[in-house]
Design a protein around this motif. Structure first.
Motif, PDB file in Angstrom:
ATOM      1  N   ASN A 200       0.209  11.235  -2.608  1.00  0.00           N
ATOM      2  CA  ASN A 200       0.363  11.117  -1.231  1.00  0.00           C
ATOM      3  C   ASN A 200      -0.664   9.945  -0.677  1.00  0.00           C
ATOM      4  OD1 ASN A 200       1.907  13.147  -1.103  1.00  0.00           O
ATOM      5  ND2 ASN A 200       0.207  14.647  -0.426  1.00  0.00           N
ATOM      6  N   GLU A 201      -1.410   9.335  -1.475  1.00  0.00           N
ATOM      7  CA  GLU A 201      -2.523   8.414  -0.923  1.00  0.00           C
ATOM      8  C   GLU A 201      -2.018   7.108  -0.476  1.00  0.00           C
ATOM      9  OE1 GLU A 201      -6.052   6.175  -0.509  1.00  0.00           O
ATOM     10  OE2 GLU A 201      -4.408   5.523  -1.795  1.00  0.00           O
ATOM     11  N   PHE A 202      -2.550   6.817   0.674  1.00  0.00           N
ATOM     12  CA  PHE A 202      -2.056   5.464   1.265  1.00  0.00           C
ATOM     13  C   PHE A 202      -3.055   4.470   1.365  1.00  0.00           C
ATOM     14  CE2 PHE A 202      -1.214   3.404   5.407  1.00  0.00           C
ATOM     15  CZ  PHE A 202      -0.026   2.674   5.191  1.00  0.00           C
ATOM     16  N   LEU A 203      -4.089   4.798   1.659  1.00  0.00           N
ATOM     17  CA  LEU A 203      -5.163   3.742   1.985  1.00  0.00           C
ATOM     18  C   LEU A 203      -5.559   2.794   0.928  1.00  0.00           C
ATOM     19  CD1 LEU A 203      -7.578   2.930   4.203  1.00  0.00           C
ATOM     20  CD2 LEU A 203      -8.859   4.303   3.145  1.00  0.00           C
ATOM     21  N   PHE A 204      -5.846   3.528  -0.280  1.00  0.00           N
ATOM     22  CA  PHE A 204      -6.224   2.477  -1.481  1.00  0.00           C
ATOM     23  C   PHE A 204      -4.865   1.680  -1.913  1.00  0.00           C
ATOM     24  CE2 PHE A 204      -9.925   5.162  -3.301  1.00  0.00           C
ATOM     25  CZ  PHE A 204     -10.427   4.844  -2.006  1.00  0.00           C
ATOM     26  N   ALA A 205      -3.748   2.416  -1.935  1.00  0.00           N
ATOM     27  CA  ALA A 205      -2.587   1.786  -2.202  1.00  0.00           C
ATOM     28  C   ALA A 205      -2.183   0.844  -1.504  1.00  0.00           C
ATOM     29  CB  ALA A 205      -1.437   2.852  -2.311  1.00  0.00           C
ATOM     30  N   LEU A 206      -2.525   0.760  -0.232  1.00  0.00           N
ATOM     31  CA  LEU A 206      -2.229  -0.353   0.701  1.00  0.00           C
ATOM     32  C   LEU A 206      -3.254  -1.547   0.349  1.00  0.00           C
ATOM     33  CD1 LEU A 206      -0.357  -0.949   3.314  1.00  0.00           C
ATOM     34  CD2 LEU A 206      -2.339  -0.485   4.763  1.00  0.00           C
ATOM     35  N   MET A 207      -4.472  -1.167   0.218  1.00  0.00           N
ATOM     36  CA  MET A 207      -5.400  -2.158   0.252  1.00  0.00           C
ATOM     37  C   MET A 207      -5.636  -2.889  -1.101  1.00  0.00           C
ATOM     38  SD  MET A 207      -7.175  -2.226   2.932  1.00  0.00           S
ATOM     39  CE  MET A 207      -8.033  -1.489   4.109  1.00  0.00           C
ATOM     40  N   PHE A 208      -5.233  -2.285  -2.190  1.00  0.00           N
ATOM     41  CA  PHE A 208      -5.331  -2.925  -3.702  1.00  0.00           C
ATOM     42  C   PHE A 208      -4.086  -3.219  -4.139  1.00  0.00           C
ATOM     43  CE2 PHE A 208      -8.915   0.406  -3.832  1.00  0.00           C
ATOM     44  CZ  PHE A 208      -9.781  -0.321  -3.420  1.00  0.00           C
ATOM     45  N   THR A 209      -3.122  -3.052  -3.367  1.00  0.00           N
ATOM     46  CA  THR A 209      -1.705  -3.702  -4.214  1.00  0.00           C
ATOM     47  C   THR A 209      -1.043  -4.582  -3.257  1.00  0.00           C
ATOM     48  OG1 THR A 209      -0.456  -1.937  -3.190  1.00  0.00           O
ATOM     49  CG2 THR A 209      -1.365  -1.570  -5.465  1.00  0.00           C
ATOM     50  N   ARG A 210      -0.150  -5.455  -3.898  1.00  0.00           N
ATOM     51  CA  ARG A 210       0.804  -6.535  -3.014  1.00  0.00           C
ATOM     52  C   ARG A 210       2.068  -6.287  -3.427  1.00  0.00           C
ATOM     53  NH1 ARG A 210      -3.270  -6.303  -1.066  1.00  0.00           N
ATOM     54  NH2 ARG A 210      -4.790  -7.827  -0.556  1.00  0.00           N
ATOM     55  N   SER A 211       2.392  -6.871  -4.544  1.00  0.00           N
ATOM     56  CA  SER A 211       3.781  -6.573  -4.817  1.00  0.00           C
ATOM     57  C   SER A 211       4.085  -6.020  -6.335  1.00  0.00           C
ATOM     58  CB  SER A 211       4.588  -8.222  -4.937  1.00  0.00           C
ATOM     59  OG  SER A 211       3.653  -9.216  -5.679  1.00  0.00           O
ATOM     60  N   ASN A 212       3.267  -6.323  -7.244  1.00  0.00           N
ATOM     61  CA  ASN A 212       3.312  -5.689  -8.630  1.00  0.00           C
ATOM     62  C   ASN A 212       3.514  -4.256  -8.576  1.00  0.00           C
ATOM     63  OD1 ASN A 212       3.232  -8.231  -9.690  1.00  0.00           O
ATOM     64  ND2 ASN A 212       1.200  -8.330 -10.179  1.00  0.00           N
ATOM     65  N   VAL A 213       2.654  -3.711  -7.769  1.00  0.00           N
ATOM     66  CA  VAL A 213       2.721  -2.105  -7.739  1.00  0.00           C
ATOM     67  C   VAL A 213       2.823  -1.606  -6.364  1.00  0.00           C
ATOM     68  CG1 VAL A 213       1.320  -0.260  -8.165  1.00  0.00           C
ATOM     69  CG2 VAL A 213       1.096  -2.160  -9.485  1.00  0.00           C
ATOM     70  N   ARG A 214       3.631  -1.033  -6.177  1.00  0.00           N
ATOM     71  CA  ARG A 214       4.077  -0.314  -4.577  1.00  0.00           C
ATOM     72  C   ARG A 214       4.174   1.095  -4.714  1.00  0.00           C
ATOM     73  NH1 ARG A 214       6.244  -3.916  -0.987  1.00  0.00           N
ATOM     74  NH2 ARG A 214       8.172  -2.766  -1.085  1.00  0.00           N
ATOM     75  N   THR A 215       3.283   1.937  -4.394  1.00  0.00           N
ATOM     76  CA  THR A 215       3.701   3.244  -4.365  1.00  0.00           C
ATOM     77  C   THR A 215       4.550   3.463  -3.176  1.00  0.00           C
ATOM     78  OG1 THR A 215       1.647   3.860  -3.317  1.00  0.00           O
ATOM     79  CG2 THR A 215       1.593   3.923  -5.919  1.00  0.00           C
ATOM     80  N   LEU A 216       4.991   4.925  -3.176  1.00  0.00           N
ATOM     81  CA  LEU A 216       5.965   5.529  -2.253  1.00  0.00           C
ATOM     82  C   LEU A 216       5.345   5.266  -0.851  1.00  0.00           C
ATOM     83  CD1 LEU A 216       7.933   8.686  -3.544  1.00  0.00           C
ATOM     84  CD2 LEU A 216       8.710   6.497  -2.289  1.00  0.00           C
ATOM     85  N   PRO A 217       4.180   5.841  -0.606  1.00  0.00           N
ATOM     86  CA  PRO A 217       3.684   5.965   1.000  1.00  0.00           C
ATOM     87  C   PRO A 217       3.735   4.301   1.401  1.00  0.00           C
ATOM     88  CG  PRO A 217       2.129   7.177  -0.604  1.00  0.00           C
ATOM     89  CD  PRO A 217       3.337   6.478  -1.417  1.00  0.00           C
ATOM     90  N   VAL A 218       3.423   3.416   0.382  1.00  0.00           N
ATOM     91  CA  VAL A 218       3.337   1.898   1.033  1.00  0.00           C
ATOM     92  C   VAL A 218       4.835   1.731   1.223  1.00  0.00           C
ATOM     93  CG1 VAL A 218       2.849  -0.444   0.385  1.00  0.00           C
ATOM     94  CG2 VAL A 218       1.363   1.628  -0.296  1.00  0.00           C
ATOM     95  N   VAL A 219       5.723   1.794   0.332  1.00  0.00           N
ATOM     96  CA  VAL A 219       7.042   1.673   0.505  1.00  0.00           C
ATOM     97  C   VAL A 219       7.635   2.181   2.090  1.00  0.00           C
ATOM     98  CG1 VAL A 219       9.648   1.724  -0.439  1.00  0.00           C
ATOM     99  CG2 VAL A 219       7.386   1.230  -1.788  1.00  0.00           C
ATOM    100  N   LEU A 220       7.137   3.394   2.172  1.00  0.00           N
ATOM    101  CA  LEU A 220       7.642   4.183   3.513  1.00  0.00           C
ATOM    102  C   LEU A 220       7.036   3.513   4.644  1.00  0.00           C
ATOM    103  CD1 LEU A 220       7.234   7.976   2.505  1.00  0.00           C
ATOM    104  CD2 LEU A 220       9.302   6.753   3.092  1.00  0.00           C
ATOM    105  N   SER A 221       5.828   3.114   4.356  1.00  0.00           N
ATOM    106  CA  SER A 221       5.265   2.503   5.672  1.00  0.00           C
ATOM    107  C   SER A 221       6.041   0.980   6.041  1.00  0.00           C
ATOM    108  CB  SER A 221       3.660   2.201   5.255  1.00  0.00           C
ATOM    109  OG  SER A 221       3.701   1.029   4.472  1.00  0.00           O
ATOM    110  N   GLU A 222       6.495   0.482   4.989  1.00  0.00           N
ATOM    111  CA  GLU A 222       7.325  -0.878   4.984  1.00  0.00           C
ATOM    112  C   GLU A 222       8.494  -0.624   5.949  1.00  0.00           C
ATOM    113  OE1 GLU A 222       6.834  -2.404   1.247  1.00  0.00           O
ATOM    114  OE2 GLU A 222       4.883  -3.408   1.757  1.00  0.00           O
ATOM    115  N   LEU A 223       9.167   0.702   5.675  1.00  0.00           N
ATOM    116  CA  LEU A 223      10.372   0.770   6.344  1.00  0.00           C
ATOM    117  C   LEU A 223      10.135   0.854   7.880  1.00  0.00           C
ATOM    118  CD1 LEU A 223      11.789   3.447   4.094  1.00  0.00           C
ATOM    119  CD2 LEU A 223      12.654   1.085   4.347  1.00  0.00           C
TER     120      LEU A 223
END
Lengths: 365, 287
Positions: B220-243
């Motif tokens: 579920n984690e969103f904060l770290f995933a958003l901060m520490f990743t750009r394009s190589n790694v994109r976890t579900l919460p980040v993808v969801l937010s981009e929708l």
């Protein structure tokens, strides 16, 4: 041959000295009992021998090999824990086979040994059950089986039957002794029950607050307690201990307790006087060595004393009297009938008396 | 029987009272179930809605047709990468956390390693708001050149989850009577073998509960995933937010992917329910 020896063993928990200078040794095929009240350091002693606790100072030898720094698994002892400590997730069979699996025996051999010991302890039909599905007595047998299934240097047993009900305890006590003799096992048995200690033990060590009080055969412990602690611990009711003064009056020696004067023979008094340098002493006598008489008995040691309390327990009548502030109990047959307030005379043989130092509590003779 | 009997009347009265109580209870329960379950139902129904149906008046409460267009579009719009990346990060992270927490928790629970201070320190880490770790971690990751990598995310989840897992497992170890392990030691097992033979099987409920919490957190984690990743790694919460983009919100895809995101949690709980219940009540009854 000596199997186990402890030399000057100390154990401290922080500043608290749990065991002070413990020395004893167990022979082959001997059932050695450590008897003491709770907090005496009995379990600690077993844990030190098994390697579950480190010792602070001293040496422990198993079969003449110093084991101070050996892991429990390298000491080849087995242990029965007070609250069973069965593995709750394993069946009775797996519980019993555990010590054999630890040494990587073959499956057939394990099976043979497990079934053999299970038959001996009559738990064959329980082998497939989990510990939660069997009764207390059956758990006890399972723990014993787990402990006995491998040939150990020394079998350590920590109050193994303390949690069973009285009837079962009595039965298991007998069985244990039988097992020990048939299989010629070296057992170190810990208990707080003097009956168990005296009935099972070839030798008994009495421990109090980490200090050894006496080591001896059950007979020695019972007949010649080393101090007032031992005298008080062993026997039901325990030995009567009365503090009083040695007095001389009109060419006769007396043991004076409050306003009661108990005559002593000159020879006994001389012997006593040669060994003590104060007049205050404690004398001890077992309740069954005292005899009551309803009528005035000539030359009785204590005359005209009031019955303080009277209780009939099974075959016995326990009569209490009060000497000064001390309650003295006398065991008579149940046919002897008195009631509270009756006057009775009491007699005993002088040879049955034990004398203890009033200050140290140690035996004089 | 006389129907005017006093006792009979009293009995009737009591029965009526009980019925009313029952009704009230059920109403209250229904209310809360609806309150909590409705959003999930709304996502579910949204995943099957077509464009235009979202803002339809009156609202559409039942799907007209079960077409999977939204799902396929969401998965091609980065959803499938999101699912794989989330799985990789959450699974590896959980595994690492549990392995380390097992040994640390064992040491602290059994041998009181580090004493009161260490265990309190571990506990205090639990109360740390994750956001204060973001900046230092980001700088560390930047120097190590691991921003936008699996390692960065796994590492940061590991740091956040470890204290919690240690604390949980330590409690389970402490609840286990020491004698059981002592018995295994005397039986002839080494400390390590005794641990696997006796201690581990008995704390499995605790391990499962810890693993579940750790996994769900990482998932579920969103904060770290958003901060520490750009394009190589994109976890579900980040993808969801981009929708939820600048041009508008892709409601259908968002609902579909959200539904996918719910699945692992639900599956885990269903499969490990047995352990979960046992784990949460462990120690309540002396065994």
């Amino acid at each position: 041959m000596e199997v186990l020896r402890l030399e000057n063993v100390y154990k401290n928990y922080g500043k608290n000295e749990a065991i002070k200078n413990l020395n004893f040794s167990c022979e082959e095929e001997e059932l050695f009992v450590i008897l003491g009240p709770s907090g005496a350091g009995k379990t600690t002693t077993l844990k030190m021998i098994s390697g579950l606790e480190e010792i602070t100072k001293g040496k422990i030898f198993l079969k003449n090999k110093l084991v101070n720094n050996l892991e429990p698994k390298d000491r080849n002892v087995s242990m029965v824990f007070e609250d069973y400590a069965l593995y709750p997730h394993l069946t009775v069979y797996k519980n019993i086979s555990s010590p054999l699996e630890a040494i990587h025996l073959s499956k057939d051999e394990i099976d043979k040994k497990v079934r053999e010991i299970a038959r001996l302890l009559q738990i064959e039909e329980l082998l497939s059950r989990l510990p939660s599905m069997i009764s207390g007595g059956q758990k006890q047998r399972t723990v014993l089986a787990r402990s006995l299934v491998k040939r150990a240097n020394e079998y350590l047993m920590d109050e193994p039957i303390a949690h069973l009900d009285a009837k079962l305890r009595y039965q298991m006590r007998g069985e244990l002794k039988r097992l020990q003799q048939i299989h010629k096992m070296n057992i170190l048995y810990v208990t707080h029950d003097f009956r168990e200690a005296l009935s099972l033990g070839d030798k008994v060590l009495i421990l109090n607050k980490g200090v050894t009080q006496q080591i001896g055969t059950p007979k020695e412990i019972f007949n010649k307690p080393a101090n007032t602690f031992v005298a008080n611990l062993v026997g039901d009711p325990p030995m009567n201990l009365v503090e009083g003064n040695l007095k001389a009056k009109d060419g006769q020696y007396f043991f004076q307790v409050g306003n009661v004067f108990i005559p002593l023979s000159n020879s006994l008094a001389d012997e006593l006087l040669s060994k003590i340098n104060q007049e205050k002493i404690i004398f001890g006598i077992r309740p069954f060595d005292l005899h009551c008489y309803l009528k005035q008995k000539e030359n009785a040691k204590i005359l005209n004393i009031e019955v303080y309390m009277d209780e009939i327990i099974g075959h016995y009548n326990i009569i209490s009297i009060k000497l000064d502030d001390t309650i003295v109990k006398i065991r008579e047959d149940k046919s002897f009938k008195v009631s509270m307030g009756d006057k009775i005379s009491i007699d005993f043989e002088e040879e049955k008396l034990d004398f203890f130092d009033a200050i140290s509590g140690n035996r004089i003779f | 029987m006389n129907r005017n009997d006093k006792k009979y009347q009293e009995f009737r009265k009591k029965e009526r009272k009980r019925k009313i109580n029952n009704l009230l209870q059920n109403l209250l329960l229904t209310f809360f179930v609806v309150l909590f379950a409705f959003p999930i139902y709304w996502i579910f129904i949204g995943a099957f809605k077509q464009k235009g149906e979202f803002f339809h008046y009156p609202p559409i409460f039942l799907a007209n047709q079960f077409k999977f267009d939204n799902f396929t579009r969401a998965l091609t719009l980065g959803g499938s990468k999101g699912v794989t990346d989330s799985l990789i990060v959450a699974c590896i992270g959980t595994l690492l956390v549990i392995i380390l927490a097992l040994f640390t928790g064992y040491g602290m629970g059994r041998f009181k390693c580090g004493g009161q201070n260490l265990s309190f320190f571990v506990l205090s880490l639990l109360f740390l708001p994750p956001i204060i770790a973001v900046l230092p971690l980001f700088i560390i990751f930047k120097y190590l050149r691991i921003v936008d990598s699996y390692i960065a995310l796994i590492w940061s989840y590991f740091l956040i989850n470890l204290p919690f897992a240690i604390w949980l497992i330590k409690g389970f170890i402490e609840d286990l009577p020491e004698e059981i392990e002592s018995a295994a030691l005397v039986d002839g097992y080494s400390r390590f073998r005794a641990f696997w033979k006796v201690t581990f099987p008995l704390i499995i409920p605790g391990v499962v509960v810890s693993a579940l919490f750790v996994f769900v957190f990482a998932w579920n984690e969103f904060l770290f995933a958003l901060m520490f990743t750009r394009s190589n790694v994109r976890t579900l919460p980040v993808v969801l937010s981009e929708l939820i983009g600048g041009h508008g919100i892709q409601w259908g895809e968002l609902s579909a992917l959200s539904l996918v995101a719910i699945i692992p949690g639900v599956l885990l709980v269903v499969f490990f329910q047995k352990y979960l219940v046992r784990g949460l009540t462990f120690g309540a009854v002396k065994g």
